[in-house]
Design a protein around this motif. Sequence first.
Motif, PDB file in Angstrom:
ATOM      1  N   LYS A 105       0.809  -1.218   0.000  1.00 43.69           N
ATOM      2  CA  LYS A 105       0.000   0.000   0.000  1.00 43.69           C
ATOM      3  C   LYS A 105       0.842   1.267   0.000  1.00 43.69           C
ATOM      4  N   GLY A 106       2.148   1.091  -0.001  1.00 43.66           N
ATOM      5  CA  GLY A 106       3.041   2.237  -0.195  1.00 43.66           C
ATOM      6  C   GLY A 106       3.331   3.069   1.029  1.00 43.66           C
ATOM      7  N   VAL A 107       2.984   2.585   2.222  1.00 46.25           N
ATOM      8  CA  VAL A 107       3.167   3.399   3.427  1.00 46.25           C
ATOM      9  C   VAL A 107       4.653   3.640   3.698  1.00 46.25           C
ATOM     10  N   ALA A 108       5.428   2.562   3.828  1.00 48.26           N
ATOM     11  CA  ALA A 108       6.850   2.706   4.160  1.00 48.26           C
ATOM     12  C   ALA A 108       7.619   3.402   3.048  1.00 48.26           C
ATOM     13  N   THR A 109       7.321   3.057   1.804  1.00 48.93           N
ATOM     14  CA  THR A 109       8.043   3.661   0.681  1.00 48.93           C
ATOM     15  C   THR A 109       7.715   5.144   0.556  1.00 48.93           C
ATOM     16  N   SER A 110       6.457   5.509   0.761  1.00 49.49           N
ATOM     17  CA  SER A 110       6.085   6.929   0.750  1.00 49.49           C
ATOM     18  C   SER A 110       6.788   7.678   1.877  1.00 49.49           C
ATOM     19  N   PHE A 111       6.885   7.042   3.032  1.00 50.41           N
ATOM     20  CA  PHE A 111       7.588   7.655   4.161  1.00 50.41           C
ATOM     21  C   PHE A 111       9.048   7.913   3.794  1.00 50.41           C
ATOM     22  N   GLY A 112       9.681   6.958   3.127  1.00 52.68           N
ATOM     23  CA  GLY A 112      11.065   7.141   2.702  1.00 52.68           C
ATOM     24  C   GLY A 112      11.221   8.294   1.734  1.00 52.68           C
ATOM     25  N   VAL A 113      10.298   8.408   0.793  1.00 53.91           N
ATOM     26  CA  VAL A 113      10.338   9.487  -0.198  1.00 53.91           C
ATOM     27  C   VAL A 113      10.179  10.846   0.478  1.00 53.91           C
TER      28      VAL A 113
END
Length: 197
Positions: A105-113
């Motif tokens: 769902k992109g939570v961790a990757t969005s946080f990294g960005v």
Amino acid sequence: MILTTVLALALSYLLGSLPAAAWVARARGVDIRQVGSGNSGATNVLRALGAGPALFVALFDILKGALAVWLGGALGLGPFAATLCGVAAVLGHNFSPFLGWRGGKGVATSFGVITAAAPVLGLGILVIGLSSMFLTRFVSAGSVLGAVTAVLLAVVTGQPAWLTGVVTALTALLVWQHRENIRRLQAGNERRLGEPK
């Protein structure tokens, strides 16, 4: 520069599409898409395999987003294009060709960005998101609240319009990916972290 931008976006998408959750689960004889929520993300790994594998997956997914932004900068792109590389990584994570165009769902990757692009926004996500998860034990609620916090902080701290727009777009995508969770929260039957199925 156009060719460089296209190359950076493509590489970032491929980086984001690396399905750490699926690979870690497969190494333990589990198809993560067939257990729990079927989602290829750290929360489902936590429920299926435990804290250690989930922490590894979460850090890997965060790093994918941050590295994509760094890659864009390393290739000489400006802040806006470099951050778009991060968006490409999130899209790769959510719609991975390695998983039949499915993913997390992109939570961790969005946080990294977001953290790589504006650390103060990342700090806000971390504080509000984790606090909400700790108090309610709803990972979905903490994820959505953390993302919305990033948008509000972007406005309050006077971030550039392009960055506020990117953060808003990532938040909208995250909310859309959590639409079923939001319905369950409204209905009162969303699973809490650590709660038996």
